[in-house]
Motif scaffolding. Structure first.
Motif, PDB file in Angstrom:
ATOM      1  N   VAL A  37      54.969 -54.818   6.097  1.00 58.87           N
ATOM      2  CA  VAL A  37      55.444 -56.038   5.443  1.00 58.87           C
ATOM      3  C   VAL A  37      54.689 -57.221   6.030  1.00 58.87           C
ATOM      4  N   ARG A  38      54.157 -58.095   5.146  1.00 60.66           N
ATOM      5  CA  ARG A  38      53.527 -59.307   5.653  1.00 60.66           C
ATOM      6  C   ARG A  38      53.733 -60.458   4.676  1.00 60.66           C
ATOM      7  N   VAL A  84      53.746 -55.867  14.507  1.00 62.23           N
ATOM      8  CA  VAL A  84      55.045 -55.660  15.143  1.00 62.23           C
ATOM      9  C   VAL A  84      55.635 -54.327  14.699  1.00 62.23           C
ATOM     10  N   ASP A  85      56.126 -53.562  15.649  1.00 64.66           N
ATOM     11  CA  ASP A  85      56.829 -52.309  15.352  1.00 64.66           C
ATOM     12  C   ASP A  85      58.297 -52.649  15.087  1.00 64.66           C
ATOM     13  N   GLN A 132      44.509 -59.533   6.753  1.00 67.57           N
ATOM     14  CA  GLN A 132      44.655 -59.490   8.206  1.00 67.57           C
ATOM     15  C   GLN A 132      44.695 -60.873   8.841  1.00 67.57           C
ATOM     16  N   LEU A 133      44.551 -61.916   8.037  1.00 66.58           N
ATOM     17  CA  LEU A 133      44.767 -63.266   8.553  1.00 66.58           C
ATOM     18  C   LEU A 133      46.241 -63.513   8.889  1.00 66.58           C
ATOM     19  N   MET A 134      47.121 -62.666   8.354  1.00 66.29           N
ATOM     20  CA  MET A 134      48.559 -62.830   8.577  1.00 66.29           C
ATOM     21  C   MET A 134      49.111 -61.692   9.438  1.00 66.29           C
ATOM     22  N   PRO A 135      49.983 -61.995  10.387  1.00 66.25           N
ATOM     23  CA  PRO A 135      50.656 -60.930  11.155  1.00 66.25           C
ATOM     24  C   PRO A 135      51.464 -60.019  10.223  1.00 66.25           C
ATOM     25  N   SER A 136      51.802 -58.843  10.727  1.00 65.63           N
ATOM     26  CA  SER A 136      52.504 -57.871   9.883  1.00 65.63           C
ATOM     27  C   SER A 136      53.542 -57.120  10.694  1.00 65.63           C
ATOM     28  N   ILE A 137      54.421 -56.429   9.961  1.00 64.24           N
ATOM     29  CA  ILE A 137      55.491 -55.625  10.564  1.00 64.24           C
ATOM     30  C   ILE A 137      55.360 -54.209  10.021  1.00 64.24           C
TER      31      ILE A 137
END
Length: 312
Positions: A287-288, A135-136, A174-179
């Motif tokens: 951030v994740r 996410v941006d 990378q198993l978790m979404p990030s910002i």
């Protein structure tokens, strides 16, 4: 007031030695390790972030473990236990009534794990739109930022991972979404966040505080990334210091609990834009939420009610 801190101030203070086939580079506040294959990673001590505003700090060594207790003005304590090898074993928050919340427990070792902290996993299968996986922050609404911080893993988590396994294994993270936050303009070679840039972390801080208020056991990784200009060593050090600066600012200006954050720099290892030249897109903080990775994908337990001892 001290002037802007800059990486050039540290280059002359670096010391390089060979240890067991590895190259170990030390500089003020950082250790950079280059393995025989040429891969580099950076380590730093996070205790400085926890000491902000502390009323007292107590440290003792018991059985080879170093236990540091940071006592805050409200009587709460942050307890950090470090093992013989410098690895974080446990991080605990104890309130003024003695109730404890275990935030990180690295004392567990999966019997299937092989030595070291790199986990060789295949890339996760992502079944969601890319703009919701990464996410941006500049384009995302506060609700989208919060939903991303609380989103489940994108693929199955096979076991619990230690903090170092998460830090140094990209396919685990990378198993978790990030910002992605690439709107902070750092001066060249500097990790100071100028006052006029600090407000750009407001939406991130609001999401973090909302998530941690919902569950005080949540742990978030603040990652630092650079573009491909400059040496690997410079970029690792710079990215790690920028990630720590962002984590520090989130605590000191926006009240995000320091113990729910951890930071790590990756230099130019994970470019978002594949270019060797200057790139604002690559100079970013990410951030994740890594809580599901730490607990093996289990739902994070809420804190115990008053008067109930937490599980041990």
């Amino acid at each position: 007031m001290p002037g802007p801190r800059n990486l050039s101030d540290f280059r002359g203070q670096r010391r390089e030695v060979q240890e067991g086939g590895r190259t170990v580079i030390t500089e003020p506040g950082r250790i950079i390790i280059r393995d025989p294959g040429g891969q580099e990673y950076v380590r730093h001590n996070e205790m400085d972030r926890f000491q902000y505003g502390a009323r007292d700090i107590q440290t003792q060594v018991v059985g080879g473990e170093t236990r540091t207790v940071v006592i805050r003005p409200d009587g709460s304590q942050i307890i950090t236990v470090i093992g013989r090898d410098g690895e974080l074993l446990r991080r605990i928050r104890r309130d003024d009534r003695g109730r404890e919340i275990i935030i990180i427990d690295n004392s567990y070792r999966d019997p299937r794990a092989i030595g070291g902290f790199y986990v060789d996993l295949p890339p996760p299968v992502v079944r969601m739109p890319y703009n919701r996986y990464i996410v941006d922050s500049e384009e995302a609404s506060p609700d989208v930022i919060y939903e991303t911080m609380m989103a489940p893993p994108v693929d199955r988590i096979q076991r619990r991972y230690t903090l170092d396994e998460i830090r140094y294994s990209p396919n685990v993270r990378q198993l978790m979404p990030s910002i992605d936050v690439n709107t902070i303009n750092f001066a060249t070679g500097s990790w100071e966040i100028p006052p006029d840039q600090a407000a750009k972390l407001q939406a991130i801080a609001d999401g973090l505080n909302r998530a941690i208020q919902a569950n005080p056991r949540e742990v978030f990784l603040i990652e630092g990334h650079t573009d491909a200009v400059g040496s690997d060593t410079d970029n690792l050090s710079l990215s790690d210091r920028r990630a720590e600066s962002a984590a520090t600012l989130l605590t000191q200006q926006f009240g995000v609990p320091a113990e729910n954050l951890t930071s790590q720099g990756y230099g130019k290892q994970y470019l978002k834009e594949q270019t060797d030249g200057p790139s604002a897109i690559n100079r970013r903080v990410t951030v994740r939420n890594i809580t599901p990775l730490l607990n093996g994908g289990q739902a994070a337990l809420p804190p115990p009610p008053p008067g109930v001892a937490p599980p041990r």
